[in-house]
Design an enzyme around this catalytic site. Structure first.
Site, PDB file in Angstrom:
ATOM      1  N   PHE A  23      -2.374   5.730  -8.713  1.00  0.00           N
ATOM      2  CA  PHE A  23      -2.121   5.268  -7.350  1.00  0.00           C
ATOM      3  C   PHE A  23      -0.701   5.609  -6.925  1.00  0.00           C
ATOM      4  CE2 PHE A  23      -1.186   1.268  -4.682  1.00  0.00           C
ATOM      5  CZ  PHE A  23      -1.511   1.912  -3.499  1.00  0.00           C
ATOM      6  N   LYS A  62       1.830  12.387  -1.684  1.00  0.00           N
ATOM      7  CA  LYS A  62       1.429  12.493  -0.282  1.00  0.00           C
ATOM      8  C   LYS A  62       2.525  12.052   0.676  1.00  0.00           C
ATOM      9  CE  LYS A  62      -2.173  11.230   3.034  1.00  0.00           C
ATOM     10  NZ  LYS A  62      -3.481  10.550   3.248  1.00  0.00           N
ATOM     11  N   HIS A  63       3.198  10.954   0.371  1.00  0.00           N
ATOM     12  CA  HIS A  63       4.158  10.368   1.317  1.00  0.00           C
ATOM     13  C   HIS A  63       5.616  10.472   0.853  1.00  0.00           C
ATOM     14  CE1 HIS A  63       0.799   8.715   3.568  1.00  0.00           C
ATOM     15  NE2 HIS A  63       0.319   8.194   2.456  1.00  0.00           N
ATOM     16  N   HIS A 109       0.846  -1.194   0.000  1.00  0.00           N
ATOM     17  CA  HIS A 109       0.000   0.000   0.000  1.00  0.00           C
ATOM     18  C   HIS A 109       0.878   1.239   0.000  1.00  0.00           C
ATOM     19  CE1 HIS A 109      -3.642   2.349   1.871  1.00  0.00           C
ATOM     20  NE2 HIS A 109      -3.094   2.975   0.840  1.00  0.00           N
ATOM     21  N   HIS A 168      -0.239   9.280  -6.285  1.00  0.00           N
ATOM     22  CA  HIS A 168      -0.781   9.679  -4.979  1.00  0.00           C
ATOM     23  C   HIS A 168       0.205   9.340  -3.868  1.00  0.00           C
ATOM     24  CE1 HIS A 168      -3.523   9.994  -1.549  1.00  0.00           C
ATOM     25  NE2 HIS A 168      -3.106   8.791  -1.189  1.00  0.00           N
ATOM     26  N   GLU A 169       0.778   8.133  -3.907  1.00  0.00           N
ATOM     27  CA  GLU A 169       1.712   7.716  -2.857  1.00  0.00           C
ATOM     28  C   GLU A 169       2.961   8.587  -2.846  1.00  0.00           C
ATOM     29  OE1 GLU A 169       1.235   5.346  -0.395  1.00  0.00           O
ATOM     30  OE2 GLU A 169      -0.799   5.586  -1.167  1.00  0.00           O
TER      31      GLU A 169
END
Length: 230
Positions: free
Chosen positions: A115, A122-123, A65, A118-119
């Protein structure tokens, strides 16, 4: 007088520069990473359902994830660098491996770039003192290779067969095999059954070595949880 004026201006500029440098330093300052893997059967077995990627149904295995910087107080940095946009060309050599080990089940079906974007945004941008974009995703893939969570659970007699297993037994099996206490998160299916969904392990700030978690996420699980088929 003029020399004194310019001296003051120079000092103010130095102070402003140092404040910017300090601000940038705190953006990438964090205490550890959560390395989070999800069970696809639990993601799909909800009212929301799921969509297989354009490459087809993923393998019946835990998928990554994310690799998330965190603080010891339970908070975490996010969206740290708005100027660091996701560039799919930087991970073109990792694409097939990411689709295998870091797949998306979100709808509509996709290749996975949304996906991964986004990872990263954000991170990943909060770990730029450690990784560039390619290194960030490569680190996640390497971490997954260190422990085969599904095989660890199978070796303990815990299988994705729709049966229910004690949460403590799942945690103990992972700790015995890895040496580290996992964090476990559950979701709920349409019949309100608590399901094994995500497993958290902690990683040091280099992004390479597993460590005992300074803080575990709160487990939203029943004492006995279902391990659904996929």
């Amino acid at each position: 007088m003029k020399r004194h004026f310019y001296s003051i201006i120079f000092k103010l500029l130095i102070i402003q520069y140092l404040s910017v440098v300090c601000l940038c330093a705190t953006v990438d300052d964090f205490d550890f990473f959560y390395f989070v893997q999800s069970w696809p059967g639990s993601y799909c077995d909800t009212k929301r359902s799921c969509c297989y990627p354009k490459t087809g149904k993923p393998a019946s295995d835990f998928g990554i994830h994310g690799l998330w910087p965190n603080y010891k107080d339970g908070s975490y940095p996010s969206n740290c660098d708005p100027d660091s946009v996701f560039d799919r060309s930087q991970i073109s050599d990792l694409k097939s491996e990411l689709q295998k080990s870091w797949p998306t089940l979100a709808c509509p079906s996709s290749e996975g770039f949304k996906f991964w974007s986004h990872e990263w945004i954000k991170h990943g941008t909060c770990s730029e003192s450690v990784f560039d974009q390619h290194e960030y995703f490569e680190a996640g893939l390497k971490l997954k290779e260190k422990f085969n969570l599904l095989q660890i659970l199978k070796n303990a007699g815990i299988k994705p067969d729709d049966e229910f297993y004690e949460l403590e037994s799942i945690s103990d099996a992972i700790k015995e095999a890895t040496g580290f206490t996992p964090g476990i998160q559950c979701n709920v299916d349409s019949s309100r059954n608590s399901q094994l969904f995500e497993i958290y392990l902690c990683v040091d700030t280099s992004g390479t070595e597993f460590i005992e978690c300074p803080l575990l996420p709160k487990a939203r699980c029943d004492s006995s949880v279902q391990f659904p088929k996929f």
